[in-house]
Design an enzyme around this catalytic site. Structure first.
Site, PDB file in Angstrom:
ATOM      1  CE  LYS A  17      36.412 -57.830 -30.975  1.00 41.13           C
ATOM      2  NZ  LYS A  17      35.207 -58.651 -31.198  1.00 41.13           N
ATOM      3  CB  SER A  18      32.595 -57.256 -25.090  1.00 39.12           C
ATOM      4  OG  SER A  18      33.123 -58.407 -25.676  1.00 39.12           O
ATOM      5  NE  ARG A  22      27.654 -57.267 -24.181  1.00 37.10           N
ATOM      6  CZ  ARG A  22      28.322 -58.047 -25.028  1.00 37.10           C
ATOM      7  NH1 ARG A  22      29.277 -57.537 -25.795  1.00 37.10           N
ATOM      8  NH2 ARG A  22      28.058 -59.337 -25.109  1.00 37.10           N
ATOM      9  N   GLY A  89      30.734 -60.868 -35.222  1.00 43.39           N
ATOM     10  CA  GLY A  89      29.727 -61.775 -34.667  1.00 43.39           C
ATOM     11  C   GLY A  89      28.887 -61.091 -33.602  1.00 43.39           C
ATOM     12  CB  SER A 162      27.542 -67.990 -26.378  1.00 46.11           C
ATOM     13  OG  SER A 162      27.368 -66.878 -27.221  1.00 46.11           O
ATOM     14  CD  GLN A 164      29.248 -63.074 -30.249  1.00 45.59           C
ATOM     15  OE1 GLN A 164      28.821 -63.865 -31.085  1.00 45.59           O
ATOM     16  NE2 GLN A 164      30.389 -62.441 -30.384  1.00 45.59           N
ATOM     17  CG  ASP A 311      37.581 -63.543 -27.556  1.00 47.43           C
ATOM     18  OD1 ASP A 311      37.116 -64.512 -28.193  1.00 47.43           O
ATOM     19  OD2 ASP A 311      36.894 -62.543 -27.252  1.00 47.43           O
ATOM     20  CE  LYS A 338      34.643 -67.714 -29.745  1.00 47.66           C
ATOM     21  NZ  LYS A 338      33.512 -66.931 -29.252  1.00 47.66           N
ATOM     22  NE  ARG A 342      40.012 -66.633 -33.089  1.00 42.45           N
ATOM     23  CZ  ARG A 342      39.424 -65.619 -32.477  1.00 42.45           C
ATOM     24  NH1 ARG A 342      38.983 -65.764 -31.234  1.00 42.45           N
ATOM     25  NH2 ARG A 342      39.290 -64.463 -33.087  1.00 42.45           N
TER      26      ARG A 342
HETATM   27  C1  S3P Z   1      31.704 -61.640 -27.243  1.00 40.14           C
HETATM   28  C2  S3P Z   1      31.504 -62.910 -26.778  1.00 40.14           C
HETATM   29  C3  S3P Z   1      32.369 -64.054 -27.120  1.00 40.14           C
HETATM   30  C4  S3P Z   1      33.728 -63.576 -27.650  1.00 40.14           C
HETATM   31  C5  S3P Z   1      33.594 -62.484 -28.654  1.00 40.14           C
HETATM   32  C6  S3P Z   1      32.872 -61.283 -28.061  1.00 40.14           C
HETATM   33  C7  S3P Z   1      30.739 -60.598 -26.883  1.00 40.14           C
HETATM   34  O1  S3P Z   1      31.742 -64.807 -28.142  1.00 40.14           O
HETATM   35  O2  S3P Z   1      34.442 -64.655 -28.186  1.00 40.14           O
HETATM   36  O3  S3P Z   1      34.872 -62.067 -29.101  1.00 40.14           O
HETATM   37  O4  S3P Z   1      31.031 -59.407 -27.053  1.00 40.14           O
HETATM   38  O5  S3P Z   1      29.644 -60.948 -26.421  1.00 40.14           O
HETATM   39  P1  S3P Z   1      30.642 -65.939 -27.788  1.00 40.14           P
HETATM   40  O6  S3P Z   1      29.478 -65.293 -27.192  1.00 40.14           O
HETATM   41  O7  S3P Z   1      30.312 -66.570 -29.114  1.00 40.14           O
HETATM   42  O8  S3P Z   1      31.357 -66.883 -26.867  1.00 40.14           O
END
Ligand code: S3P
Length: 424
Positions: A17-18, A22, A89, A162, A164, A311, A338, A342
């Site tokens: 997913k990440s 990107r 997010g 993080s 993100q 996660d 999250k 959680r």
């Molecule tokens: C993610 C970073 C993580 C993760 C999320 C995906 C990302 O969050 O929990 O599912 O793709 O950068 P955080 O950056 O808030 O830790």
């Protein structure tokens, strides 16, 4: 999912997913056309694709290939309406950085869960770079209007690990064509920096700090998205619960910033083999074979390990419910922000099915037992809760009902059919 007699087989988990978010975003910011294979087709990634489309990016899909026609750095167009990030997010945080460097106003919205999640952690460094924001609803969440413009470089010391936040800053700097550095307490997943480096951006890693140099442009690139280790974790855990049974997961990303769960589950007694390692466009990829143990034992997980398995903690907590002894998880307060809280949601659900579990401010304790577990799970629409308790529900003797099982569409739409295929 009712409980089953045994498990066996191979699961090809969907794309990470990440990396999928990107891949779309960096292709959109490149000069030229990029072809992406293995992209995760899920609600979250659809949110990113829809936001990019609303910003003038042409995205075409044919078979396993998604083609993105890049607009170049700072080349996105003024959107005609608010940009809906859905439940994602990653879409909201990464796009807030990119849009901060574009010279127009744009508004990000999201569903009820996403609107409750904190955004100031991303906007604070972006404000220091020169962007302005208006919080339209609550004090910290979506809807959020971004007043973008010219940004200056930044050296940011992040309070949280993080990816993100880190990526929002790096992508803001990339579009503003300035350098940036971000230091984290512990290293979060590093996909953004790997992908920037692969596209010729200067990236320097020094311990927990990462710096990028100013880039003028990025070339388009064809890439492949490897399997998602966070999705694979559910099947690794499933195998771990069935003594002597093996599940094989080919083509999974084994980037060391993502593999904490594999280390922890081995400490609990499961066997994990990682074979056929290759490099898929800058990301290490391998076949994971997980084999169940006669008896799983409790484990202690602290702040140093949490970022590499953030996660996977709902799944770990469900496994701990079947492990001998008391599992203690600390240093995980990020779990409270999250898709659901959680910590609270996992503990309450474990208690609801008969497990002794307690909340800690930054984690939880879980006492394992072999007693049959039964009851209803309230997912709060959180995909990872549904899947973690779904795996626990497959264990012989357990009878666990999951409310809103369809929420798995956020990251793994075929989860239930894949589970039924290997658990019989
Ligand atoms: C993610 C970073 C993580 C993760 C999320 C995906 C990302 O969050 O929990 O599912 O793709 O950068 P955080 O950056 O808030 O830790």
């Amino acid at each position: 999912m009712t409980n089953v007699a045994s498990v066996r087989g191979t699961v090809r988990v969907p794309g990470d997913k990440s990396i999928s978010h990107r891949s779309l975003i960096l292709a959109a910011l490149s000069d030229g056309t990029s072809a992406i294979s293995g992209l995760l087709r899920s609600a979250d990634v659809e949110s990113t694709a829809a936001v990019l489309t609303a910003l003038g990016v042409r995205i075409e899909s044919g078979g396993d290939i998604v083609t993105v026609h890049g607009r170049g750095l700072r080349g996105l167009l003024i959107p005609k309406r608010p940009l809906d990030c859905g439940n994602s997010g990653t879409t909201a945080r990464l796009m807030s950085g990119i849009l901060a460097a574009h010279p127009f106003d744009s508004t990000l919205t999201g569903d009820a869960s996403l609107s409750r999640r904190p955004m100031r952690r991303a906007t604070e460094p972006l404000e220091q770079m020169g962007a302005h924001f208006t919080f339209e609803g609550s004090d910290d969440g979506l809807p959020l209007t971004i007043h973008g413009g010219t940004l200056a470089s930044i050296g940011w010391n992040s309070r949280t690990s993080s990816a993100q936040i880190k990526s929002a800053i790096l992508l803001a700097a990339l579009n503003a064509q300035v350098g940036a550095s971000v230091t984290e307490p512990r290293r979060s997943r590093d996909h953004t920096e790997r992908m920037l480096a692969a596209r010729g951006v200067s990236v320097v890693v020094d311990g927990n700090s990462i710096s990028i140099g100013a880039a003028r442009s990025m070339p388009a690139m064809d890439t492949h998205v490897p399997g998602d280790p966070s999705s694979a974790a559910f099947f690794v855990a499933l195998a771990a619960l069935f003594p002597g049974r093996t599940i094989e997961l080919p083509g999974v990303c084994v980037n060391p910033t993502r593999t904490g769960f594999l280390d922890v589950i081995q400490r609990m007694g499961a066997r994990v083999a990682i074979d056929d390692a290759t490099d898929a466009g800058g990301e290490p990829t391998a076949t994971i074979r997980a084999t169940g143990s006669d008896s799983l034992h409790a484990v202690t997980v602290g702040a140093d390990e949490v970022p590499s398995m953030i996660d996977e903690i709902p799944m770990l907590a469900c496994l701990a419910a079947r492990a001998q002894g008391e599992t203690v998880i600390t240093g995980a307060s990020e779990l409270r922000v999250k898709e659901s809280d959680r910590i609270s949601a996992v503990v309450r659900n474990l208690q609801a099915i008969g497990v002794e579990a307690e909340e800690l401010p930054d984690g939880m304790t879980i006492r394992g037992s072999r007693a049959p577990l039964s009851g209803n799970i309230e997912t709060h629409g959180d995909h990872r809760l549904a899947m973690a308790f779904g795996v626990l529900g497959a264990v012989p003797g357990n009878s666990i009902d999951i409310a809103t099982p369809d929420c798995v569409a956020v990251s793994y739409p075929a989860f239930w059919s894949d589970l039924r295929r290997v658990a019989y």
